[in-house]
Design a protein around this motif. Structure first.
Motif, PDB file in Angstrom:
ATOM      1  N   ALA A 144       0.862  -1.148  -0.076  1.00 46.49           N
ATOM      2  CA  ALA A 144      -0.020  -0.032   0.094  1.00 46.49           C
ATOM      3  C   ALA A 144       0.936   1.139   0.120  1.00 46.49           C
ATOM      4  CB  ALA A 144      -0.915   0.242   1.145  1.00 46.49           C
ATOM      5  N   GLY A 145       1.975   1.278   0.824  1.00 46.50           N
ATOM      6  CA  GLY A 145       2.935   2.381   0.888  1.00 46.50           C
ATOM      7  C   GLY A 145       3.734   2.497  -0.618  1.00 46.50           C
ATOM      8  N   GLN A 146       3.851   1.408  -1.179  1.00 44.18           N
ATOM      9  CA  GLN A 146       4.604   1.364  -2.587  1.00 44.18           C
ATOM     10  C   GLN A 146       3.559   2.121  -3.347  1.00 44.18           C
ATOM     11  OE1 GLN A 146       5.905  -2.174  -4.069  1.00 44.18           O
ATOM     12  NE2 GLN A 146       7.257  -1.462  -5.555  1.00 44.18           N
ATOM     13  N   ALA A 147       2.310   1.706  -3.345  1.00 45.84           N
ATOM     14  CA  ALA A 147       1.300   2.143  -4.469  1.00 45.84           C
ATOM     15  C   ALA A 147       1.109   3.555  -4.149  1.00 45.84           C
ATOM     16  CB  ALA A 147       0.153   1.271  -4.251  1.00 45.84           C
ATOM     17  N   THR A 148       1.105   4.111  -3.104  1.00 45.70           N
ATOM     18  CA  THR A 148       0.954   5.421  -2.802  1.00 45.70           C
ATOM     19  C   THR A 148       2.066   6.224  -3.061  1.00 45.70           C
ATOM     20  OG1 THR A 148      -0.374   4.905  -0.673  1.00 45.70           O
ATOM     21  CG2 THR A 148       0.454   7.171  -0.840  1.00 45.70           C
ATOM     22  N   ARG A 149       3.389   5.681  -3.199  1.00 44.86           N
ATOM     23  CA  ARG A 149       4.619   6.640  -3.695  1.00 44.86           C
ATOM     24  C   ARG A 149       4.514   6.667  -5.155  1.00 44.86           C
ATOM     25  NH1 ARG A 149       7.289   3.649   0.620  1.00 44.86           N
ATOM     26  NH2 ARG A 149       7.662   1.931  -0.852  1.00 44.86           N
ATOM     27  N   ILE A 150       3.894   5.431  -5.924  1.00 45.43           N
ATOM     28  CA  ILE A 150       3.808   5.441  -7.281  1.00 45.43           C
ATOM     29  C   ILE A 150       2.740   6.566  -7.594  1.00 45.43           C
ATOM     30  CG2 ILE A 150       3.130   3.891  -9.273  1.00 45.43           C
ATOM     31  CD1 ILE A 150       4.664   1.627  -7.712  1.00 45.43           C
ATOM     32  N   PHE A 151       1.570   6.315  -6.895  1.00 47.75           N
ATOM     33  CA  PHE A 151       0.638   7.410  -7.414  1.00 47.75           C
ATOM     34  C   PHE A 151       0.891   8.782  -7.037  1.00 47.75           C
ATOM     35  CE2 PHE A 151      -3.085   9.775  -6.067  1.00 47.75           C
ATOM     36  CZ  PHE A 151      -3.848   9.826  -7.185  1.00 47.75           C
ATOM     37  N   LYS A 152       1.949   9.168  -6.193  1.00 43.87           N
ATOM     38  CA  LYS A 152       2.252  10.575  -5.883  1.00 43.87           C
ATOM     39  C   LYS A 152       3.129  10.884  -7.244  1.00 43.87           C
ATOM     40  CE  LYS A 152       1.776  11.166  -1.049  1.00 43.87           C
ATOM     41  NZ  LYS A 152       2.646  11.291   0.198  1.00 43.87           N
ATOM     42  N   SER A 153       4.227  10.152  -7.288  1.00 48.14           N
ATOM     43  CA  SER A 153       5.194  10.492  -8.521  1.00 48.14           C
ATOM     44  C   SER A 153       4.641  10.712  -9.896  1.00 48.14           C
ATOM     45  CB  SER A 153       6.328   9.380  -8.417  1.00 48.14           C
ATOM     46  OG  SER A 153       5.681   8.097  -8.686  1.00 48.14           O
ATOM     47  N   GLU A 154       3.596   9.732 -10.068  1.00 45.12           N
ATOM     48  CA  GLU A 154       2.909   9.768 -11.412  1.00 45.12           C
ATOM     49  C   GLU A 154       2.016  11.058 -11.460  1.00 45.12           C
ATOM     50  OE1 GLU A 154       3.277   8.135 -14.136  1.00 45.12           O
ATOM     51  OE2 GLU A 154       4.738   6.846 -13.155  1.00 45.12           O
ATOM     52  N   SER A 155       1.389  11.658 -10.375  1.00 45.99           N
ATOM     53  CA  SER A 155       0.357  12.917 -10.389  1.00 45.99           C
ATOM     54  C   SER A 155       1.337  13.975 -10.405  1.00 45.99           C
ATOM     55  CB  SER A 155      -0.389  12.983  -8.971  1.00 45.99           C
ATOM     56  OG  SER A 155       0.627  12.707  -7.935  1.00 45.99           O
ATOM     57  N   ARG A 156       2.810  13.730  -9.708  1.00 43.88           N
ATOM     58  CA  ARG A 156       3.771  14.977  -9.741  1.00 43.88           C
ATOM     59  C   ARG A 156       4.356  15.126 -11.194  1.00 43.88           C
ATOM     60  NH1 ARG A 156       7.462  13.293  -6.253  1.00 43.88           N
ATOM     61  NH2 ARG A 156       5.895  13.814  -4.451  1.00 43.88           N
ATOM     62  N   ALA A 157       4.331  13.953 -11.851  1.00 43.75           N
ATOM     63  CA  ALA A 157       4.908  14.124 -13.378  1.00 43.75           C
ATOM     64  C   ALA A 157       3.869  14.438 -14.009  1.00 43.75           C
ATOM     65  CB  ALA A 157       5.396  12.659 -13.813  1.00 43.75           C
TER      66      ALA A 157
END
Length: 68
Positions: A30-43
Motif C-alpha cells: 500500500a505504501g509503494q502504491a501510494t508513492r507510485i501514485f504521488k510520483s505519477e501525479s507529480r509528473a
C-alpha cells in the motif's frame, strides 16, 4: 445486540489476528502504491506546466564565443 461499531471492531480484530503474517506485506504494498501514485501525479503536473517561468523575449541567440 451488537451495533455496527462493535461488528466493525470485531472484524478488524479478527482480520488482524488471522492475517498477522500478511499484514506487513499488505502495508508495504500500500505504501509503494501510494508513492507510485504521488510520483505519477507529480509528473503529470510538471508535464502540464509551461516550460518557461517568465515572459518570452524575442531575439537572436548568439554563439558562446560572441557573447560579452
Amino acid at each position: 445486540m451488537f451495533g455496527l461499531s462493535e461488528i466493525a471492531l470485531l472484524l478488524i480484530v479478527l482480520i488482524a489476528l488471522l492475517g498477522v503474517r500478511k499484514l506487513p506485506g499488505l502495508v508495504r504494498s500500500a505504501g509503494q502504491a501510494t508513492r507510485i501514485f504521488k510520483s505519477e501525479s507529480r509528473a503529470l503536473r510538471t508535464q502540464d506546466a509551461p516550460a518557461t517561468t517568465g515572459p518570452v523575449v524575442e531575439g537572436t541567440v548568439l554563439p558562446r564565443d560572441e557573447r560579452s
